[in-house]
Design a protein around this motif. Structure first.
Motif, PDB file in Angstrom:
ATOM      1  N   LYS A 117       0.833  -1.208   0.000  1.00 15.92           N
ATOM      2  CA  LYS A 117       0.000   0.000   0.000  1.00 15.92           C
ATOM      3  C   LYS A 117       0.864   1.252   0.000  1.00 15.92           C
ATOM      4  N   ASP A 118       1.915   1.277   0.830  1.00 15.06           N
ATOM      5  CA  ASP A 118       2.815   2.427   0.859  1.00 15.06           C
ATOM      6  C   ASP A 118       3.535   2.607  -0.472  1.00 15.06           C
ATOM      7  N   LYS A 119       3.925   1.499  -1.074  1.00 11.76           N
ATOM      8  CA  LYS A 119       4.605   1.561  -2.365  1.00 11.76           C
ATOM      9  C   LYS A 119       3.698   2.184  -3.412  1.00 11.76           C
ATOM     10  N   ILE A 120       2.445   1.734  -3.453  1.00 12.40           N
ATOM     11  CA  ILE A 120       1.501   2.207  -4.470  1.00 12.40           C
ATOM     12  C   ILE A 120       1.099   3.662  -4.233  1.00 12.40           C
ATOM     13  N   THR A 121       0.781   4.014  -2.999  1.00 10.07           N
ATOM     14  CA  THR A 121       0.326   5.393  -2.731  1.00 10.07           C
ATOM     15  C   THR A 121       1.442   6.416  -2.884  1.00 10.07           C
ATOM     16  N   SER A 156       9.668   0.695  10.053  1.00 14.14           N
ATOM     17  CA  SER A 156       8.914  -0.073   9.050  1.00 14.14           C
ATOM     18  C   SER A 156       7.449  -0.241   9.424  1.00 14.14           C
ATOM     19  N   ASN A 157       6.911   0.739  10.152  1.00 19.34           N
ATOM     20  CA  ASN A 157       5.480   0.716  10.486  1.00 19.34           C
ATOM     21  C   ASN A 157       4.705   1.297   9.301  1.00 19.34           C
ATOM     22  N   TYR A 158       4.460   0.462   8.329  1.00 21.13           N
ATOM     23  CA  TYR A 158       3.886   0.911   7.061  1.00 21.13           C
ATOM     24  C   TYR A 158       2.517   1.555   7.255  1.00 21.13           C
ATOM     25  N   THR A 159       2.264   2.543   6.430  1.00 19.81           N
ATOM     26  CA  THR A 159       1.072   3.412   6.369  1.00 19.81           C
ATOM     27  C   THR A 159       1.044   4.485   7.459  1.00 19.81           C
ATOM     28  N   ASN A 160       1.897   4.346   8.476  1.00 24.30           N
ATOM     29  CA  ASN A 160       1.951   5.382   9.519  1.00 24.30           C
ATOM     30  C   ASN A 160       3.317   5.306  10.207  1.00 24.30           C
ATOM     31  N   ALA A 161       4.360   5.499   9.403  1.00 21.04           N
ATOM     32  CA  ALA A 161       5.724   5.257   9.867  1.00 21.04           C
ATOM     33  C   ALA A 161       6.194   6.330  10.847  1.00 21.04           C
ATOM     34  N   LYS A 162       7.065   5.907  11.761  1.00 20.39           N
ATOM     35  CA  LYS A 162       7.645   6.808  12.743  1.00 20.39           C
ATOM     36  C   LYS A 162       8.996   7.299  12.247  1.00 20.39           C
ATOM     37  N   VAL A 163       9.219   8.594  12.331  1.00 22.00           N
ATOM     38  CA  VAL A 163      10.396   9.225  11.747  1.00 22.00           C
ATOM     39  C   VAL A 163      11.602   9.121  12.681  1.00 22.00           C
ATOM     40  N   ASN A 164      12.742   8.806  12.099  1.00 25.42           N
ATOM     41  CA  ASN A 164      14.038   8.896  12.780  1.00 25.42           C
ATOM     42  C   ASN A 164      14.540  10.316  12.560  1.00 25.42           C
ATOM     43  N   GLU A 194      14.964   1.594   6.738  1.00 29.69           N
ATOM     44  CA  GLU A 194      16.392   1.296   6.638  1.00 29.69           C
ATOM     45  C   GLU A 194      16.710   0.309   5.520  1.00 29.69           C
ATOM     46  N   LYS A 195      15.689  -0.440   5.061  1.00 31.05           N
ATOM     47  CA  LYS A 195      15.894  -1.389   3.965  1.00 31.05           C
ATOM     48  C   LYS A 195      15.498  -0.783   2.615  1.00 31.05           C
ATOM     49  N   ASN A 196      15.319   0.546   2.598  1.00 32.61           N
ATOM     50  CA  ASN A 196      14.943   1.279   1.390  1.00 32.61           C
ATOM     51  C   ASN A 196      13.548   0.924   0.859  1.00 32.61           C
ATOM     52  N   ASN A 197      12.718   0.359   1.698  1.00 30.74           N
ATOM     53  CA  ASN A 197      11.328   0.130   1.330  1.00 30.74           C
ATOM     54  C   ASN A 197      10.542   1.429   1.475  1.00 30.74           C
ATOM     55  N   SER A 198       9.594   1.660   0.578  1.00 31.67           N
ATOM     56  CA  SER A 198       8.756   2.865   0.664  1.00 31.67           C
ATOM     57  C   SER A 198       7.895   2.810   1.918  1.00 31.67           C
ATOM     58  N   THR A 199       7.819   3.928   2.615  1.00 31.89           N
ATOM     59  CA  THR A 199       6.910   4.090   3.749  1.00 31.89           C
ATOM     60  C   THR A 199       6.156   5.401   3.569  1.00 31.89           C
TER      61      THR A 199
END
Length: 816
Positions: A117-121, A156-164, A194-199
């Protein structure tokens, strides 16, 4: 350096983006700027829709993607010069090919995870920001596109990620130091782990992106550009008189946004608040409007002359969960266990309230979370439920939260009383209350159906003290009704200026038709309502009034109908004030009369019927004042029928009795059926009402009625009645002559003494206070404990449409 963020409506189409371009050009002449943009309006929802359709093996996802592709291709064609379009059209097509491949995979697997979902949006902001950057570059501006997803690092809390924040700040500072361009365009909402996944940063996350960037670079100001001119005192979709808030503190803005002020995404404030960076909300479509400034500089001591509150916010689709039981009392960690199990299910607790006895605790959550919350609570407290130490969780749905917010509420006495009082007076039941120790916010939970009414009531009380809107529902458009309506139109400007009241005729009904308008009917609409209205009945009219649920509502009964009083109880129970010219309710069975008065008192509304007796004369009000001040009425002697007084003042034997009665009817003094007046029924009702208001539980059948009409006159139709009067003319002449022979005149008198009442025709001597009573005048003579030797006399015109309407009008004004 400044950060500007433009929302979805600001970049909805090419026309709006040109407005954004003008704002960017103007601001970049003075400052180096970072511009954060959202996806085109509605694109994120459509991307989710396409993916969800694919996960359900619905091939319509292909068309949804094609529609989105066309939307972006059209945007390129409108914004990019023809010679430069080719590469950007290819850019858009490639991204939508990638999107379609992703959705094809979802279609095959039948699975739509938060990660996908994060990738698509993320495509929405990615595309809009690139196209806008290209447009500005081709216009010769010093612009570079920055990929927010490469700079903002999250978990990696997808759709509502916490910022570093530490890593993100380092990334942003490095990027902006390496690129010295005057304008940096960046997509909002998107980030990476950190794994370069979209969030993504949650819905509304573009505001948050702009705040993160502003905080990282210590910007001079963060500007949120949207489609309204700042934060408003309330939701303008609910309150037509909502006003922009020019200045507000961080704390106030956080409270308003948390409880539903949608102009600002709640997490936005925190990053800039920590760095004391001013935040300004501006209108893309009115760029010169001041907007709202949110600043730490505004947090100042309370001054008595400052406005108590700054705004009202509201949230809908709320549910209350209540856990109660004796096993909760004095048990440490019980609340912690409750919140821990809700947190584990990612259920957000919006509001908390707990009884001082610790016997119960109530939390407000979003309705969509009810199932997971109930399941989690039942699991966590399984043993307590089995042993009946606590009761099964109680759930109430279809609720809303309203929050009254303001720094100046702190230590200001009477704010809660004012808030709850105005809501109670409008029949709005409060299900739960919460107030923080900071006293910046009072939150209440109410039924969803009352939300519009409640917000308007509070807005009027705290932000519109200059004018009070009153909604009138008038039933009856006969002689009195017409005069009343005209008086309202004629006098309303005076009421606005001198009493700060605006009377709106929100509904009109007669026996056939009814019309409604929440904004009030004009004179022309009123005159045409028989043609434009819809079919009605008393019950239908009442149901429509209740369903509209408008604040400060007053029902006005200027009929003689026996059906209309049947709806009083229903209206009073909804805290709708009633002003009745109709005497039937107050003269009905004593239990019904008392019940209506009790309901009005219990539901904090008014039930006024001054014109039941003496038209516009202050008779019932005078009784009420005497009783409230401790006096006691011992006797009443009165001429209470303007009709009968007119008839016997004008009947001298030269004209027939029937002619005089007809004249009285033609001049509007009688009831539609004159027999109600001449048979004494109307007078009996009036003395009954006065006795009851004086505190005596009298019934109608206990009143002695000495009729002067031959029995035959009471039979048949109104026409038959007049024929009978003519037939019995000698009877009426004999009554007149007998009085004259005694040196007296005829008056129809009502008397109440020693708990008993009677009405009838009497011979009145010249020395009596009743003798010198002319035309349609009424007179009431009170003897009380205080007025025992010299009675209190109220005398004046007691009939006629004009004076009766004025008495109803006076009751309306008193009721609000």
């Amino acid at each position: 350096m400044k950060v500007l963020k433009f929302g979805g409506t600001s970049v909805a189409n090419a026309q709006n983006i040109l407005l954004v371009e003008d704002i960017i050009k103007k601001e970049s002449l003075k400052n180096r700027i970072v511009v954060v943009v959202s996806a085109l309006h509605g694109v994120t929802d459509q991307l989710i829709k396409a993916a969800e359709s694919a996960s359900q093996h619905d091939e319509n996802y292909i068309q949804t993607i094609k529609n989105l592709e066309e939307k972006h291709l059209d945007l390129v064609k409108e914004l990019i010069p023809i010679l430069d379009q080719s590469s950007w059209l290819s850019f858009v097509k490639k991204r939508f090919n990638d999107l379609e491949d992703l959705c094809n995979g979802i279609f095959v697997l039948g699975e739509f995870t938060d990660r996908i979902k994060d990738k698509i949006t993320s495509y929405g902001e990615f595309l809009s920001s690139n196209i806008i950057a290209a447009r500005l570059q081709l216009k010769g501006l010093d612009v570079i596109w920055m990929n927010s997803a490469e700079q903002i690092l999250t978990n990696s809390n997808y759709t509502n990620a916490k910022v570093n924040f530490e890593a993100t700040e380092n990334n942003l500072l490095k990027c902006l130091n390496e690129n010295k361009n005057q304008i940096i365009i960046a997509p909002g909402f998107i980030a990476r782990d950190e794994k370069n996944n979209s969030t993504t940063l949650g819905r509304g996350g573009s505001d948050y992106t702009a705040s993160i960037i502003a905080s990282a670079i210590n910007a001079d100001e963060l500007q949120i550009w949207t489609d309204v001119s700042g934060m408003m005192t309330s939701d303008p979709r609910l309150v037509s008189n909502a006003k922009p808030i020019p200045e507000i503190s961080y704390a106030e803005a956080m409270e308003l946004s948390h409880f539903g002020a949608k102009v600002l995404y709640p997490p936005t404030i925190q990053p800039v608040m920590v760095k004391n960076i001013d935040l300004r909300i501006k209108n893309t479509f009115e760029p010169d409007a001041f907007g709202t400034l949110i600043s730490h500089k505004l947090e100042k001591p309370n001054f008595e002359n400052q406005q108590i509150a700054v705004g009202i916010s509201n949230m809908s689709n709320i549910a209350l969960l209540t856990l109660e039981g004796s096993g909760m009392i004095g048990i440490p960690g019980f609340s912690a266990k409750l919140f821990q199990c809700l947190s584990h299910e990612k259920v957000n607790v919006i509001l908390i309230t707990q009884s001082s006895s610790e016997h119960s605790i109530t939390v407000a959550i979003h309705e969509k979370d009810v199932f997971n919350a109930k399941k989690a609570i039942n699991s966590a407290f399984e043993d307590d439920l089995k042993l009946k130490r606590i009761e099964p969780v109680k759930i109430e749905n279809h609720l809303s939260i309203i929050a009254l917010v303001g720094e100046n509420m702190k230590s200001r006495s009477g704010v809660s009383a004012k808030m709850f009082g105005c809501l109670g007076n409008n029949g709005i039941n409060i299900r739960a209350i919460a107030q923080g120790s900071s006293e910046k916010n009072i939150s209440i939970v109410i039924s969803e159906k009352d939300i519009k009414k409640a917000v308007n009531v509070l807005h009027e009380e705290f932000f519109e003290s200059e004018i009070k809107q009153v909604h009138l529902y008038i039933c009856g458009t006969g002689n009195v009704g017409k005069k009343l309506i005209q008086q309202i139109y004629d006098q309303n400007e005076y009421l606005k200026q001198n009493l700060l009241i605006n009377l709106r005729i929100a509904g009109l009904s007669n026996s056939r038709r009814m019309i409604f308008s929440d904004k009030g009917h004009s004179e022309n609409e009123y005159k045409d309502f028989n043609q434009n209205g819809e079919d009605t009945s008393a019950e239908k009219f009442a149901q429509e009034i209740i369903s509209r649920n408008l604040r400060n509502s007053v029902f006005v009964d200027v009929t003689a109908s026996s059906e209309v009083p049947d709806i009083y109880e229903k209206l009073l129970k909804k805290s709708i004030n009633i002003v009745a010219c109709n005497k039937i309710a107050a003269s009905s069975g004593f239990e019904n009369y008392k019940n209506l008065k009790n309901i009005a008192r219990n539901h904090s509304c008014k039930f006024f019927f001054e014109t039941n007796v003496g038209a516009g004369l202050p008779i019932i009000g005078t009784i009420n004042d005497m009783i409230r001040s401790g006096d006691k009425i011992t006797s009443i002697q009165a001429v209470l029928s303007g009709t009968l007084n007119f008839v016997f003042n004008n009947y001298d034997g030269k004209k027939s009795f029937s002619e005089i009665v007809a004249q009285a009817q033609n001049e509007g003094y009688t009831e539609p059926d004159p027999r109600l007046d001449l048979a004494g029924t109307d007078v009996a009702r009036k003395i009954l009402i006065l006795a009851r208001e004086a505190g005596y539980p009298l019934e109608f059948n206990e009143i002695e009625n000495e009729s002067f009409l031959p029995q035959e006159c009471m039979k048949g139709s109104v026409d038959d009645f007049y024929n009978s009067l003519s037939k019995h003319e000698n009877h009426f002449k004999n009554l007149l002559e007998k009085a004259k022979n005694d040196g007296k005149i005829l008056k129809y008198v009502a008397e109440f003494n020693n708990g008993k009442a009677k009405v009838g025709l009497q011979h009145i001597a010249p020395e009596s206070d009743l003798f010198h009573l002319y035309g349609k005048d009424n007179i009431v003579i009170f003897k009380t404990l205080r007025y025992s030797e010299q009675p209190l006399v109220v005398k004046g015109a007691g009939a006629g449409a004009e004076v009766t309407a004025s008495g109803v009008f006076a009751d309306i004004v008193r009721s609000v």
